[in-house]
Design an enzyme around this catalytic site. Structure first.
Site, PDB file in Angstrom:
ATOM      1  N   GLU A  48     -18.386   6.505  -7.695  1.00 24.92           N
ATOM      2  CA  GLU A  48     -19.640   7.109  -8.157  1.00 24.92           C
ATOM      3  C   GLU A  48     -19.897   8.451  -7.476  1.00 24.92           C
ATOM      4  O   GLU A  48     -20.333   9.416  -8.115  1.00 24.92           O
ATOM      5  CB  GLU A  48     -20.812   6.158  -7.884  1.00 24.92           C
ATOM      6  CG  GLU A  48     -20.700   4.827  -8.613  1.00 24.92           C
ATOM      7  CD  GLU A  48     -19.992   3.749  -7.803  1.00 24.92           C
ATOM      8  OE1 GLU A  48     -20.313   2.565  -7.994  1.00 24.92           O
ATOM      9  OE2 GLU A  48     -19.122   4.105  -6.968  1.00 24.92           O
ATOM     10  N   THR A 160      19.766 -14.735  -8.458  1.00 26.03           N
ATOM     11  CA  THR A 160      19.307 -13.560  -7.716  1.00 26.03           C
ATOM     12  C   THR A 160      20.406 -12.927  -6.888  1.00 26.03           C
ATOM     13  O   THR A 160      20.222 -11.842  -6.339  1.00 26.03           O
ATOM     14  CB  THR A 160      18.139 -13.943  -6.786  1.00 26.03           C
ATOM     15  OG1 THR A 160      18.583 -14.950  -5.860  1.00 26.03           O
ATOM     16  CG2 THR A 160      16.967 -14.478  -7.588  1.00 26.03           C
ATOM     17  N   ARG A 183       4.863  -2.544  -5.325  1.00 20.01           N
ATOM     18  CA  ARG A 183       4.754  -2.487  -3.865  1.00 20.01           C
ATOM     19  C   ARG A 183       3.631  -1.550  -3.442  1.00 20.01           C
ATOM     20  O   ARG A 183       2.848  -1.849  -2.544  1.00 20.01           O
ATOM     21  CB  ARG A 183       6.057  -1.957  -3.258  1.00 20.01           C
ATOM     22  CG  ARG A 183       7.170  -2.929  -3.054  1.00 20.01           C
ATOM     23  CD  ARG A 183       8.313  -2.231  -2.314  1.00 20.01           C
ATOM     24  NE  ARG A 183       9.566  -2.969  -2.398  1.00 20.01           N
ATOM     25  CZ  ARG A 183      10.731  -2.521  -1.968  1.00 20.01           C
ATOM     26  NH1 ARG A 183      10.806  -1.309  -1.425  1.00 20.01           N
ATOM     27  NH2 ARG A 183      11.818  -3.264  -2.081  1.00 20.01           N
ATOM     28  N   GLY A 293      13.811 -14.199   0.193  1.00 14.68           N
ATOM     29  CA  GLY A 293      14.946 -14.963  -0.293  1.00 14.68           C
ATOM     30  C   GLY A 293      14.517 -16.300  -0.886  1.00 14.68           C
ATOM     31  O   GLY A 293      13.341 -16.671  -0.871  1.00 14.68           O
TER      32      GLY A 293
END
Length: 367
Positions: A48, A160, A183, A293
Site C-alpha cells: 500500500e 530419481t 527455491r 534423497g
C-alpha cells in the site's frame, strides 16, 4: 484491477519473505490506474505504501480513490507502521481486498479501522489466487508450521537416480531453471546430510535472479556435514544444521563456518522432524522447499510432514534405480493399496521437454 494487484503480488514473491507477498493498485475516480506497488524486502515498505508513493510520483491525488489490495491492510506496528492508517490519512474512498490477514495481530482489525474512518471496504475478489500466493504465510499463521513442498526430479518410471547414484541430469535445463524459481520464493531450503555427502550440492539460487538466498537447513543427526562442503560457498546465506546429539568437537568447525547448530532429538536418536518444522515456523519460514534423497523424503512423508509434491518428470525410462521416497509407511513396505499416500493433482504443465506435476496430500489444499 484485482488481477493487476495479484500480478504485483507475484513480483514480490522472491522479495517479501517472511512477509506475505502483497500487491496493491490504486484507481482514481475517473478509472485511471494512478499507483501500483508490492511489498518490499523485510523492514521495507508494504504494498500500500509503495502504491501511494507511486501515485505521488505521478503527481496524482488519491483522495476518493479505490484501492485494490491482495491482503487486508495491516493494523499493527511491526517492522513498519500500519498500512490501514496510511490509507486513512491519504483519504482514499474505498478498499477492495482479496481476503483477511490470518495474522492474529491483524485478523480483521485493518478492515475495522478503515470502516471506522468512513472508508468503504469490500472483501472477496481474487480470494483463491491471493491465498495460493501466500499459502506458506497462511500455514505459518494458522498451523504454526511452514508449507512443506518436496521437489523431485525423476524419470517417467519414477526413478530419481541410477542404482549407482548418478542423477545428473535426469530432467532438462528448463525444469532446473523452474526448480530454482521455486527455491527463490521459499523461506528456506531443506536437505539431508546424505545428499550433502553424496552429491556435495550448493543448493542455492543460480538459474534465476533473486534479491535473497534462502537459508539452507540440513538434517544431520550426527553432525557429519564436512566443513569444506560446497554449500558454504554461497556468501551471506545462513546455514542451519539440526542434529540429534551434541558433539562439541564436530560442531566447532561448522560453527567456525557460520553454521548455527540446533539439537532436536526424537526418541530414536534422530532429528525430530515435527519439532524442526515448528522451530522453522518460529524463525518465520513460510514455505519450506525440500530437495533431499529418498530416505529423508520417506521420513517426511511417513511422519505426515509434507504438504505438496513438486515433481518434474522426464520423458525417459531408467528401469532399476532409486525411487522418490523409501519406506513411506511406519510398518514397512505397503501390503495393500489402501495404505498408499493419497494425493490430489493441483496442476500439470509442460516445462521444456519435461512435465511439472504439483500434487498435494489429500485435505491440504486450503485453510
Amino acid at each position: 484491477m484485482m488481477q493487476l494487484a495479484l500480478q504485483a503480488a507475484r513480483d514480490a514473491q522472491r522479495v517479501a519473505p517472511p512477509n506475505p507477498a502483497v500487491g496493491c493498485v490504486i484507481v482514481a475516480r475517473d478509472g485511471a490506474v494512478i499507483g501500483v506497488g508490492h511489498t518490499q524486502r523485510t523492514g521495507g515498505p508494504h504494498a500500500e505504501i509503495m502504491a501511494l508513493r507511486d501515485a505521488q510520483a505521478r503527481g496524482r491525488s488519491v483522495e476518493g480513490a479505490t484501492v485494490y489490495v491482495t491482503l487486508e491492510p495491516c493494523a499493527h506496528h511491526g517492522r513498519t507502521g500500519p498500512c490501514c492508517d496510511a490509507l486513512v490519512a491519504a483519504r482514499v474512498g474505498k478498499v477492495v481486498a482479496a481476503l483477511a490477514d490470518p495474522n492474529p495481530l491483524v485478523a480483521g482489525q485493518g478492515f475495522e479501522r478503515l470502516r471506522a474512518a468512513g472508508v468503504t471496504v469490500e472483501v472477496g475478489p481474487g480470494e483463491e489466487q491471493a491465498r495460493e500466493l501466500n499459502i506458506g504465510f497462511f500455514s505459518r499463521m494458522l498451523r504454526k508450521t511452514p508449507w512443506v513442498r518436496m521437489k523431485v526430479a525423476a524419470s517417467l518410471d519414477g526413478r530419481t537416480a541410477l542404482e549407482n547414484g548418478v542423477s545428473q541430469w535426469i530432467t532438462g535445463h528448463a525444469a532446473r531453471t523452474d526448480g530454482h524459481a521455486w527455491r527463490a520464493r521459499a523461506g528456506a531450503v531443506l536437505t539431508g546430510v546424505g545428499t550433502v555427502l553424496e552429491d556435495d550440492p550448493r543448493l542455492d539460487v543460480r538459474e534465476v535472479e533473486t534479491p535473497r538466498q534462502p537459508p539452507l537447513v540440513i538434517v544431520d543427526s550426527h553432525l557429519q556435514t564436512p566443513p569444506d562442503a560446497r554449500l558454504f560457498d554461497t556468501p551471506e546465506r545462513p546455514v542451519w544444521i539440526y542434529a540429534a546429539a551434541a558433539n562439541a568437537e564436530k560442531a566447532a568447525p561448522l560453527q567456525a563456518r557460520g553454521v548455527e547448530v540446533r539439537y532436536l532429538p526424537n526418541a530414536h536418536g534422530k532429528v525430530d522432524l515435527a519439532a524442526l518444522l515448528r522451530d522453522l515456523a518460529a524463525r518465520e519460514v513460510n514455505e519450506l522447499h525440500v530437495e533431499a534423497g529418498h530416505k529423508l523424503n520417506g521420513s517426511l512423508l511417513r511422519e505426515g510432514q509434507v504438504d505438496e509434491l513438486l515433481v518434474y518428470l522426464a520423458p525417459k525410462l531408467i528401469g532399476a534405480g532409486l525411487g522418490m521416497a523409501s519406506q513411506i509407511s511406519p510398518s514397512g513396505p505397503l501390503q495393500t493399496l489402501a495404505q498408499a499416500v493419497e494425493l490430489e493433482f493441483h496442476s500439470v504443465e509442460p516445462i521444456g521437454p519435461d512435465l511439472r506435476v504439483i500434487a498435494r496430500l489429500a485435505g491440504r489444499s486450503a485453510f
